[in-house]
Scaffold this motif. Structure first.
Motif: not given
Length: 283
Positions: A123-124, A154
């Motif tokens: 995930h970002k 995300n």
């Protein structure tokens, strides 16, 4: 006790805890922003621009049972490694019962397991983890662990605020039918995600009082009143997503007479009549 498969345990937990509240009109949710954390908040910020949004969010709420191996009863040494990669299939993940092992660790070799999930996440964005109080929190000296709440996303995610429930019941000795809730600073965490230019959603992750005593039932009702009051103030006219380990029962438990069917969340949306309420019975 028999060991459940990860898939079976996941399905059982999701049947019980997946609860989402969403606004009927996303046009009311612009301008939610972030940066509303208080002095005790655990904060992360991002200036990333939201990608073009197709109107859908693939979300998961999951109690990963990340207590130390000797206490969990769910084999976290093995299962955390299996859970981690599966979380990457979701845009937004709300976790409960996950804690980061202190560095240095004064309780070694006893540990907790968040860092395994963190290492496997693609995930970002991720919420910063609260440190373990280990008895140092003056407002709850019985607490050895933080609230165990974490978010992966995300979707650009703003500041994260952690709020503890005002009360708790239960310590190490569970003969009183408590569930050791006072050994952690359980409560809820809230952040704001930006799904499109000018369109935001407030996201709530919670872990409610457990246990089967009459005191637990009283405190559980108080938890949801506290949450509703917070939402009334913090998220007025905003779209929200609410998920977590509710510790609610959809039917009475004959083994624990105090565990009657709960309707706290059914009542909650009545305070937000602009919202549509949906309970996810399965994922």
């Amino acid at each position: 006790m028999p060991t459940e498969s990860v898939t079976t345990r996941s399905a059982r937990r999701l049947l019980l805890v997946a609860t989402i509240i969403v606004a009927t009109a996303l046009t009311a949710c612009g301008g939610g922003g972030s940066g509303r954390g208080g002095p005790d908040s655990d904060v992360t910020t991002t200036s990333a621009v939201a990608p073009r949004w197709d109107g859908r969010i693939h979300a998961l709420t999951y109690n990963v049972a990340g207590l130390p191996e000797a206490l969990s009863g769910s084999n976290p040494e093995t299962n955390t490694q299996l859970i981690g990669p599966r979380l990457n299939d979701f845009d937004l993940v709300l976790l409960q019962e996950t804690w980061k092992t202190p560095e240095p660790n004064p309780l070694a070799p006893i540990r907790v397991y968040y860092e395994i999930l963190q290492a496997q996440s693609t995930h970002k964005f991720a919420s910063p983890m609260l440190p373990q109080p280990l008895g140092s929190n003056p407002e709850r000296t019985s607490a050895l662990l933080a609230d165990g709440l974490a978010l992966f996303s995300n979707i650009p995610m703003g500041d994260v605020t952690h709020t503890a429930w005002t009360g708790c019941f239960g310590g190490m000795d569970t003969s009183d039918h408590g569930a050791a809730d006072c050994l952690a600073t359980k409560g809820f965490a809230v952040t704001t995600i930006t799904v499109a230019d000018g369109v935001t959603i407030d996201v709530y992750d919670l872990h409610a009082e457990a246990g089967s005593s009459s005191k637990d039932q009283e405190l559980q009702a108080a938890d949801y009143r506290q949450l509703a009051d917070y939402i009334d103030t913090h998220s007025k006219d905003h779209a929200i997503i609410l998920g977590g380990d509710t510790n609610l029962h959809i039917e009475a438990d004959p083994k624990n007479p105090q565990d009657t069917a709960d309707d706290h969340l059914v009542d909650l949306p009545g305070r937000h009549r602009a919202h549509r309420f949906m309970r996810a019975e399965a994922l």
